[in-house]
Design a protein around this motif. Structure first.
Motif, short mmCIF file in Angstrom:
data_model
loop_
_atom_site.label_atom_id
_atom_site.label_comp_id
_atom_site.label_asym_id
_atom_site.label_seq_id
_atom_site.Cartn_x
_atom_site.Cartn_y
_atom_site.Cartn_z
N ALA A 55 17.45 52.76 -8.01
CA ALA A 55 17.34 51.40 -8.52
C ALA A 55 15.95 50.83 -8.25
O ALA A 55 15.37 50.13 -9.10
N LEU A 56 15.38 51.13 -7.07
CA LEU A 56 14.03 50.65 -6.74
C LEU A 56 13.00 51.25 -7.68
O LEU A 56 12.06 50.57 -8.12
N ALA A 57 13.16 52.53 -7.99
CA ALA A 57 12.24 53.18 -8.92
C ALA A 57 12.34 52.55 -10.30
O ALA A 57 11.32 52.29 -10.97
N TYR A 58 13.56 52.28 -10.74
CA TYR A 58 13.77 51.66 -12.06
C TYR A 58 13.15 50.26 -12.10
O TYR A 58 12.52 49.87 -13.09
N TRP A 59 13.32 49.51 -11.02
CA TRP A 59 12.83 48.13 -10.92
C TRP A 59 11.31 48.06 -11.07
O TRP A 59 10.77 47.12 -11.65
N THR A 60 10.62 49.05 -10.54
CA THR A 60 9.16 48.99 -10.47
C THR A 60 8.47 49.68 -11.64
O THR A 60 7.26 49.54 -11.80
N GLU A 61 9.21 50.43 -12.44
CA GLU A 61 8.59 51.10 -13.58
C GLU A 61 8.02 50.05 -14.54
O GLU A 61 8.72 49.17 -15.01
N GLY A 62 6.73 50.15 -14.83
CA GLY A 62 6.12 49.27 -15.81
C GLY A 62 5.68 47.92 -15.29
O GLY A 62 5.10 47.14 -16.04
N THR A 63 5.96 47.60 -14.02
CA THR A 63 5.55 46.29 -13.50
C THR A 63 4.18 46.38 -12.83
O THR A 63 3.81 47.41 -12.28
#
Length: 644
Positions: free
Chosen positions: A539-547
């Motif tokens: 979930a942390l990896a998903y949250w930070t992708e592209g930000t």
């Protein structure tokens, strides 16, 4: 001796061939036919005929002519006659409509647009009261009447005229009843959409009579105001009211509510007053609770914070009474009756109003203690805290009762957790023993529409974030399994199926709580389930992708770094939900956070030195161990110093 005319004499005149005879008959009727003599009124109505009444009404409006009006030669005399015809026709129509059978007829409903036109053109005329009488009688007699009134623009006429009526007048009374009738018979959301501006005018206008009246009409106005402001679609109305010229309407509202709460009134009326107070705070902010009030029986000035204490005390009493009644209905009373279920739902809605008011008071006290302490003196502050403590204790007992009865699902339980969370966010040590006893249970509570606990955890996050700053708090949360609940909550907030919440700060509160737990993992004897932290890492990896938000990157990478301390690349890849792609995403995250700080890409990065220290320290511990290799695809993101 001269004999008075009888009903039969009137009927003969009404059945005459000439208009003059019929007019004379109607004039006699108005002099001696009593309004409650429904039988006689019906006979008169049948004798005069609808056609003549319609001609008389239109002639009075200047839309037609009777034989008598045609014979007049002077325009001034014609105008005088039209006024007389109008007065007579409306008076007679209103009298006829006291007979329910006549009032409910289609013929009377069709007269409503004409009556509204008369009201618009004759707003200061003596005929106005009879017009309102007619509208009320026809609208109450049939659904067709109320629908016709609404569709013919009745709300617009009412909103434009009600401000001109004396507070304690018969016209005001009928107008209030008409508005209540419309709002009770038609969907409130439709009325709000169609007449948003008119509703806001009505609220502002009715504030004065609400404050000034000292009779039964005051409670009718209370009901009207609370009905308008209880719509499910409140946002547009609230916005419209904020844009209205303030004047004294908000002060009148405060005075009216204070008078109700200060008096011995029925529970339903007290609840309506609290509902109105809650709506006013939503519109104007918590500061509205602090202001001068004027009560009819008090000549001396009343302290500006007295209204705050009055609302809080009444809310406290309502919470105690309603929760006690709910507990009885849910756990002791017979559940076979459908009325019991409806009663429970009603009381749940009522307690939610009291909870909402208390939550706003908590916010007010919090802001006042930080910025505006002069507005609330120390004595008032102490009284508020005492009342809030008493209420939170009552709510905790209610949850204890629910726990003992195996209840974990319900909007009333969720609302209870919310008010507890709001208070503990400001005073995390309040009711400390009882809170820790119920912590695991509170974290497991679900709303009616939830499939698993989520909002209960969000409500408690401010308190959990504060208590986990200390080892004892971490132990308390870990011993109840609350650490898993917080991680699962964060996964729902930032993962692919992210949940929408009102307060975006929940994400960082959850992150801070998890950080506190991980940093004190050994002292708190924290045991992490592999499945939970694997899903959290993804979930942390998903949250930070592209930000490009440095605060998100640094927070996420810090949590990852702390989790990597007690796992390995091999262990992660052995988990069925974790693959090389997941590890690759985490590697990029760590590399980006290190590069962000090292290259000084953002000023905010320097402000997050503590988080950077966690990442760099973690990297130095596990980056070169045998089973953990930073993926080549992420290496190019690292500064030169880290490649060596």
């Amino acid at each position: 001796m001269e004999q008075s005319p009888s009903l039969e004499d009137c009927l003969k005149l009404l059945k005459g061939e000439r208009d003059e005879q019929r007019l004379a008959g109607l004039l006699l009727v108005t002099k001696f036919c009593k309004g409650d003599d429904l039988s006689s009124l019906h006979r008169v109505y049948d004798a005069v005929g609808l056609h003549f009444l319609d001609r008389l009404l239109r002639t009075g409006m200047g839309k037609g002519s009777s034989s008598e009006s045609e014979s007049e030669s002077e325009s001034g005399s014609k105008a005088d006659n039209r006024d007389a015809y109008l007065q007579l026709s409306v008076t007679v129509l209103a009298a006829f409509c006291r007979v329910p059978e006549i009032a409910s007829s289609r013929d009377m409903s069709l007269k409503i647009p004409l009556i509204l036109e008369i009201m618009s053109n004759q707003s200061g005329s003596s005929v106005l009261e009879e017009c309102y009488e007619f509208l009320y009688l026809v609208s109450t007699a049939s659904e067709d009447g109320i629908v016709t009134l609404y569709e013919s623009g009745g709300m617009k006429v009412l909103a434009s005229q009600v401000s001109t009526f004396p507070d304690d007048s018969h016209l005001m009374e009928i107008a209030v009843k008409l508005m209540l009738l419309i709002l009770s018979k038609l969907p409130l959301d439709n009325v709000t959409n169609d007449y948003l501006s008119e509703l806001s005018v009505i609220v502002v206008t009715m504030a004065r009579p609400f404050a000034m009246l000292q009779n039964a009409l005051k409670f009718e106005v209370l009901h009207l105001l609370s009905t308008i402001l209880s719509s499910k679609y409140l946002a547009p109305l609230h916005d419209a009211l904020r844009e209205m010229p303030n004047g004294n309407w908000s002060n009148h509202m405060r005075n009216g509510i204070a008078a109700i709460l200060h008096s011995r009134v029925a529970p339903a009326e007290r609840l309506e007053a609290l509902m109105l107070a809650e709506a006013m705070v939503s519109i104007l902010g918590e500061q509205w609770l602090i202001g001068q009030i004027n009560l009819p029986d008090k000549e001396d000035p009343i302290p500006v914070d007295r209204f705050l204490l009055l609302v809080l005390e009444q809310s406290r009493v309502e919470v105690a009474v309603l929760l006690n009644e709910l507990a009885y209905l849910k756990y002791e009373a017979s559940k076979s009756s459908s009325s019991t279920a409806q009663t429970i739902l009603s009381k749940q809605r009522h307690v939610a109003i009291a909870f909402s008011l208390m939550e706003k008071i908590i916010k007010l006290i919090s802001n006042a203690s930080e910025n505006e302490g002069d507005l609330i003196d120390e004595s008032t502050f102490t009284n508020v805290i005492r009342a809030l403590n008493e209420t939170i204790s009552v709510v905790l007992e209610y949850l204890q009762d629910a726990k003992e009865h195996g209840q974990r699902k319900g909007n009333d339980l969720l609302a209870s957790v919310r008010i507890i969370g709001s208070y503990l966010a400001e005073t995390p040590i309040a009711c400390e023993v009882k809170v820790r006893e119920l912590l695991e249970y509170m974290l497991s509570i679900e709303g009616e529409d939830e499939q698993s606990p989520f909002y209960s955890i969000c409500f408690l996050l401010p308190m959990l974030c504060q208590i986990t700053m200390k080892i004892e708090g971490c132990k308390a949360l870990a011993s109840s399994g609350g650490h898993k609940a917080v991680m699962e909550c964060l996964i729902k907030l930032i993962g692919p199926n992210n949940y929408m919440v009102e307060n975006s700060s929940c994400v960082f509160l959850a992150c801070d709580t998890i950080m506190n737990l991980l940093l004190k993992r050994e002292q708190a004897r924290l045991s992490l389930d592999e499945s939970t932290f694997v899903h959290l890492l993804k979930a942390l990896a998903y949250w930070t992708e592209g930000t490009e938000d440095s605060s998100i990157l640094m927070m996420a990478s810090s949590i990852c770094a702390l989790i990597f301390d007690f796992t390995s690349e091999e262990a992660l890849l052995n988990h069925p939900s974790f693959d090389t792609s997941s590890l690759n995403s985490l590697s990029r995250l760590i590399a980006r956070s290190l590069a962000l700080y090292e290259q000084d890409m953002c000023d905010d990065a320097k402000e997050e030195a503590d988080l950077h220290e966690i990442v760099t320290s973690g990297y130095s511990r596990w980056a070169h161990r045998e089973n953990f290799i930073l993926l080549p695809t992420a290496c190019h993101l690292l500064p030169t110093a880290w490649d060596q």
